[in-house]
Design a protein around this motif. Structure first.
Motif, PDB file in Angstrom:
ATOM      1  N   CYS A  79      36.655  36.739  48.564  1.00  0.00           N
ATOM      2  CA  CYS A  79      36.835  36.663  50.014  1.00  0.00           C
ATOM      3  C   CYS A  79      36.958  38.051  50.624  1.00  0.00           C
ATOM      4  O   CYS A  79      36.783  38.231  51.817  1.00  0.00           O
ATOM      5  CB  CYS A  79      38.098  35.879  50.364  1.00  0.00           C
ATOM      6  N   ILE A  80      37.307  39.017  49.814  1.00  0.00           N
ATOM      7  CA  ILE A  80      37.444  40.359  50.366  1.00  0.00           C
ATOM      8  C   ILE A  80      36.086  41.033  50.260  1.00  0.00           C
ATOM      9  O   ILE A  80      35.593  41.292  49.180  1.00  0.00           O
ATOM     10  CB  ILE A  80      38.504  41.165  49.614  1.00  0.00           C
ATOM     11  N   ASP A  81      35.525  41.320  51.415  1.00  0.00           N
ATOM     12  CA  ASP A  81      34.162  41.810  51.457  1.00  0.00           C
ATOM     13  C   ASP A  81      34.142  43.322  51.242  1.00  0.00           C
ATOM     14  O   ASP A  81      33.693  44.078  52.078  1.00  0.00           O
ATOM     15  CB  ASP A  81      33.572  41.439  52.820  1.00  0.00           C
ATOM     16  N   ASN A  82      34.681  43.741  50.133  1.00  0.00           N
ATOM     17  CA  ASN A  82      34.763  45.168  49.842  1.00  0.00           C
ATOM     18  C   ASN A  82      34.715  45.277  48.326  1.00  0.00           C
ATOM     19  O   ASN A  82      35.642  44.861  47.643  1.00  0.00           O
ATOM     20  CB  ASN A  82      36.083  45.719  50.398  1.00  0.00           C
ATOM     21  N   ARG A  83      33.617  45.834  47.793  1.00  0.00           N
ATOM     22  CA  ARG A  83      33.437  45.797  46.332  1.00  0.00           C
ATOM     23  C   ARG A  83      34.253  46.876  45.624  1.00  0.00           C
ATOM     24  O   ARG A  83      34.216  46.993  44.408  1.00  0.00           O
ATOM     25  CB  ARG A  83      31.958  45.903  45.973  1.00  0.00           C
ATOM     26  N   TYR A  84      34.999  47.682  46.385  1.00  0.00           N
ATOM     27  CA  TYR A  84      35.821  48.720  45.755  1.00  0.00           C
ATOM     28  C   TYR A  84      37.260  48.267  45.523  1.00  0.00           C
ATOM     29  O   TYR A  84      37.932  48.776  44.650  1.00  0.00           O
ATOM     30  CB  TYR A  84      35.845  49.977  46.636  1.00  0.00           C
ATOM     31  N   VAL A  85      37.735  47.331  46.331  1.00  0.00           N
ATOM     32  CA  VAL A  85      39.148  46.954  46.211  1.00  0.00           C
ATOM     33  C   VAL A  85      39.297  45.867  45.153  1.00  0.00           C
ATOM     34  O   VAL A  85      38.456  44.975  45.032  1.00  0.00           O
ATOM     35  CB  VAL A  85      39.720  46.486  47.574  1.00  0.00           C
ATOM     36  N   MET A  86      40.329  46.019  44.323  1.00  0.00           N
ATOM     37  CA  MET A  86      40.638  44.980  43.345  1.00  0.00           C
ATOM     38  C   MET A  86      42.066  44.522  43.594  1.00  0.00           C
ATOM     39  O   MET A  86      42.964  45.346  43.734  1.00  0.00           O
ATOM     40  CB  MET A  86      40.529  45.547  41.926  1.00  0.00           C
ATOM     41  N   LEU A  87      42.248  43.206  43.712  1.00  0.00           N
ATOM     42  CA  LEU A  87      43.611  42.701  43.812  1.00  0.00           C
ATOM     43  C   LEU A  87      44.155  42.487  42.411  1.00  0.00           C
ATOM     44  O   LEU A  87      43.439  42.055  41.514  1.00  0.00           O
ATOM     45  CB  LEU A  87      43.635  41.376  44.578  1.00  0.00           C
ATOM     46  N   VAL A  88      45.416  42.819  42.217  1.00  0.00           N
ATOM     47  CA  VAL A  88      46.137  42.492  40.994  1.00  0.00           C
ATOM     48  C   VAL A  88      47.179  41.482  41.440  1.00  0.00           C
ATOM     49  O   VAL A  88      48.054  41.828  42.238  1.00  0.00           O
ATOM     50  CB  VAL A  88      46.818  43.737  40.394  1.00  0.00           C
ATOM     51  N   SER A  89      47.054  40.221  40.999  1.00  0.00           N
ATOM     52  CA  SER A  89      47.950  39.215  41.565  1.00  0.00           C
ATOM     53  C   SER A  89      48.012  37.947  40.718  1.00  0.00           C
ATOM     54  O   SER A  89      47.049  37.588  40.046  1.00  0.00           O
ATOM     55  CB  SER A  89      47.477  38.835  42.974  1.00  0.00           C
ATOM     56  N   ASN A  90      49.153  37.277  40.824  1.00  0.00           N
ATOM     57  CA  ASN A  90      49.297  35.962  40.182  1.00  0.00           C
ATOM     58  C   ASN A  90      49.212  34.835  41.222  1.00  0.00           C
ATOM     59  O   ASN A  90      49.471  33.684  40.902  1.00  0.00           O
ATOM     60  CB  ASN A  90      50.636  35.876  39.430  1.00  0.00           C
ATOM     61  N   ILE A  91      48.873  35.196  42.457  1.00  0.00           N
ATOM     62  CA  ILE A  91      48.823  34.192  43.526  1.00  0.00           C
ATOM     63  C   ILE A  91      47.540  33.376  43.388  1.00  0.00           C
ATOM     64  O   ILE A  91      46.474  33.920  43.077  1.00  0.00           O
ATOM     65  CB  ILE A  91      48.899  34.877  44.911  1.00  0.00           C
ATOM     66  N   SER A 101      44.430  40.300  36.282  1.00  0.00           N
ATOM     67  CA  SER A 101      45.665  40.488  35.509  1.00  0.00           C
ATOM     68  C   SER A 101      46.852  39.715  36.078  1.00  0.00           C
ATOM     69  O   SER A 101      47.873  40.309  36.423  1.00  0.00           O
ATOM     70  CB  SER A 101      46.024  41.982  35.446  1.00  0.00           C
ATOM     71  N   PRO A 102      46.717  38.390  36.196  1.00  0.00           N
ATOM     72  CA  PRO A 102      47.772  37.631  36.868  1.00  0.00           C
ATOM     73  C   PRO A 102      49.050  37.442  36.046  1.00  0.00           C
ATOM     74  O   PRO A 102      50.098  37.195  36.628  1.00  0.00           O
ATOM     75  CB  PRO A 102      47.108  36.278  37.131  1.00  0.00           C
ATOM     76  N   LYS A 103      48.915  37.522  34.706  1.00  0.00           N
ATOM     77  CA  LYS A 103      50.041  37.003  33.921  1.00  0.00           C
ATOM     78  C   LYS A 103      50.785  38.078  33.122  1.00  0.00           C
ATOM     79  O   LYS A 103      50.169  38.859  32.392  1.00  0.00           O
ATOM     80  CB  LYS A 103      49.512  35.990  32.904  1.00  0.00           C
ATOM     81  N   GLY A 104      52.088  38.091  33.250  1.00  0.00           N
ATOM     82  CA  GLY A 104      53.002  38.725  32.310  1.00  0.00           C
ATOM     83  C   GLY A 104      52.743  40.170  31.955  1.00  0.00           C
ATOM     84  O   GLY A 104      52.194  40.949  32.733  1.00  0.00           O
ATOM     85  N   ALA A 105      53.174  40.518  30.727  1.00  0.00           N
ATOM     86  CA  ALA A 105      53.090  41.902  30.274  1.00  0.00           C
ATOM     87  C   ALA A 105      51.628  42.299  30.058  1.00  0.00           C
ATOM     88  O   ALA A 105      50.795  41.462  29.724  1.00  0.00           O
ATOM     89  CB  ALA A 105      53.874  42.056  28.979  1.00  0.00           C
ATOM     90  N   LEU A 106      51.346  43.578  30.253  1.00  0.00           N
ATOM     91  CA  LEU A 106      49.991  44.104  30.018  1.00  0.00           C
ATOM     92  C   LEU A 106      50.104  45.260  29.028  1.00  0.00           C
ATOM     93  O   LEU A 106      50.950  46.145  29.209  1.00  0.00           O
ATOM     94  CB  LEU A 106      49.429  44.699  31.303  1.00  0.00           C
ATOM     95  N   PRO A 107      49.236  45.290  28.013  1.00  0.00           N
ATOM     96  CA  PRO A 107      49.271  46.421  27.073  1.00  0.00           C
ATOM     97  C   PRO A 107      48.869  47.739  27.750  1.00  0.00           C
ATOM     98  O   PRO A 107      48.148  47.730  28.751  1.00  0.00           O
ATOM     99  CB  PRO A 107      48.220  46.049  26.016  1.00  0.00           C
ATOM    100  N   PHE A 108      49.322  48.844  27.187  1.00  0.00           N
ATOM    101  CA  PHE A 108      48.958  50.158  27.734  1.00  0.00           C
ATOM    102  C   PHE A 108      47.451  50.368  27.687  1.00  0.00           C
ATOM    103  O   PHE A 108      46.774  49.937  26.758  1.00  0.00           O
ATOM    104  CB  PHE A 108      49.661  51.267  26.944  1.00  0.00           C
ATOM    105  N   HIS A 109      46.934  51.056  28.697  1.00  0.00           N
ATOM    106  CA  HIS A 109      45.503  51.364  28.761  1.00  0.00           C
ATOM    107  C   HIS A 109      45.239  52.452  29.796  1.00  0.00           C
ATOM    108  O   HIS A 109      46.129  52.835  30.563  1.00  0.00           O
ATOM    109  CB  HIS A 109      44.698  50.111  29.135  1.00  0.00           C
ATOM    110  N   SER A 110      43.989  52.883  29.794  1.00  0.00           N
ATOM    111  CA  SER A 110      43.478  53.824  30.788  1.00  0.00           C
ATOM    112  C   SER A 110      42.376  53.055  31.498  1.00  0.00           C
ATOM    113  O   SER A 110      41.509  52.467  30.844  1.00  0.00           O
ATOM    114  CB  SER A 110      42.942  55.034  30.029  1.00  0.00           C
ATOM    115  N   ASP A 111      42.379  53.010  32.827  1.00  0.00           N
ATOM    116  CA  ASP A 111      41.464  52.106  33.529  1.00  0.00           C
ATOM    117  C   ASP A 111      39.998  52.433  33.256  1.00  0.00           C
ATOM    118  O   ASP A 111      39.594  53.602  33.252  1.00  0.00           O
ATOM    119  CB  ASP A 111      41.743  52.143  35.037  1.00  0.00           C
ATOM    120  N   SER A 112      39.234  51.363  33.011  1.00  0.00           N
ATOM    121  CA  SER A 112      37.776  51.458  32.797  1.00  0.00           C
ATOM    122  C   SER A 112      37.383  52.332  31.609  1.00  0.00           C
ATOM    123  O   SER A 112      36.278  52.889  31.596  1.00  0.00           O
ATOM    124  CB  SER A 112      37.053  51.974  34.050  1.00  0.00           C
TER     125      SER A 112
END
Ligand SMILES: O=C(O)CCC(=O)C(=O)O
Ligand SMILES: [Fe+2]
Length: 301
Positions: A79-91, A101-112
């Motif tokens: 619904c967000i007409d912007n290919r650069y924005v990423m939502l991080v949400s459990n909604i 990434s809606p759920k719980g703990a996330l392992p360490f990483h470097s994006d992309s």
């Protein structure tokens, strides 16, 4: 006037006295960029920024990266007409998660890090946060590299590792990780890279994405990576960011990793992220590390 206050770990700092939606001219950005070299995690509390203002500030750091998942893979994010924005949400809206990434703990990483040209910076803005938990956890990979034994430093100096895009919410939850790896985007990077601005050695493998070390048998690679991850995950090395609504956090993926602590799934959590591309493929720290290995890679999207 901008004030920069180092946090519990000095690689992280809080920056106050600047309104990111209105104040950032070339001089102010030069001050921010200079501080970022010393504090690769910077927290700007109390910001009131909409998507456009966040995008404009993010673009000061370089070329915006499109989000890794297609909009259509991500429920309401389409619904967000912007290919650069990423939502991080459990909604959820209409039964589907609106973000990644809606759920719980996330392992360490470097994006992309599963891309040949990964993310240089990520800029995450807190919109709705749980009362407890869901902290974003940061670790300096310059410090982790420095903490490695000489024998591990020698073993990894000339090695390449392969990273895969294995989202924490797979499109088909019935697929095993081995099956998902067959078609996942992937990229090989030197295990130790040189930070492009500082030239310092940085350990560049992570629990979320790294699955192989080129030229090392799988069981030996797994043991070596596990030893490395135990240092990354040592609480002594972690800055835990406890979110408040209105925090904007920017980090340098070329020298810090991040993960997330668990939180109550019954509480709403929503953050908005832009990412900036590196200028080029990460370069090896050591001249012993030769050319990139041939890996059979599905084309990047
Ligand atoms: O949810 C978080 O705290 C971090 C998520 C994440 O890994 C990211 O935004 O890149
Ligand atoms: Fe991330």
């Amino acid at each position: 006037m901008i004030t920069i206050k180092p946090l519990a770990k000095a690689f992280a700092a809080e920056v106050t006295g600047v309104d990111l939606a209105h104040d950032v001219d070339d001089d102010v950005f030069a001050e921010i960029a200079a501080a970022w070299a010393t504090h690769p995690v910077m927290v700007f509390p109390g910001q009131d920024i909409d998507i456009d203002a966040q995008q404009a500030f993010s673009a000061r750091f370089g070329r915006l990266k499109t989000r890794a998942r297609k909009a259509t893979d991500q429920g309401g994010a389409a619904c967000i007409d912007n290919r650069y924005v990423m939502l991080v949400s459990n909604i959820k809206e209409n039964g589907e998660y609106i973000g990644a990434s809606p759920k719980g703990a996330l392992p360490f990483h470097s994006d992309s890090a599963f891309d040949e040209v990964p993310a240089k910076a990520s800029l995450l803005y807190g919109v709705e946060l749980p009362k407890v938990g869901g902290d974003t956890l940061f670790v300096s990979m310059v410090e982790v590299y420095a903490a490695l034994s000489d024998s591990i430093k020698q073993r990894i100096a000339d090695k390449w590792a392969v990273n895969y895009h294995l989202p924490s919410l797979p499109l088909d939850p019935n697929q095993s990780e081995a099956e998902r790896m067959l078609t996942a985007r992937r990229a090989a990077h030197p295990m130790v890279i040189a930070h492009p601005d500082t030239g310092r050695p940085v350990l560049f493998v992570n629990r979320h994405m790294t699955r192989q070390i080129v030229g090392i048998a799988q069981d030996e690679a797994d043991a070596l990576l596990e030893e490395i991850y135990s240092i990354i995950e040592d609480p002594e090395n972690i800055y835990a960011h406890k979110w408040r609504k209105g925090d904007l956090v920017v980090w340098d993926n070329r020298c810090v990793q991040h993960g997330r602590s668990d939180f109550d799934p019954a509480e709403r959590r929503l953050l908005r992220r832009f990412a900036i591309a590196c200028d080029a493929r990460p370069k090896a720290y050591s001249a012993q590390c030769g050319d990139p290995p041939e890996i059979t890679a599905p084309a990047a999207a």
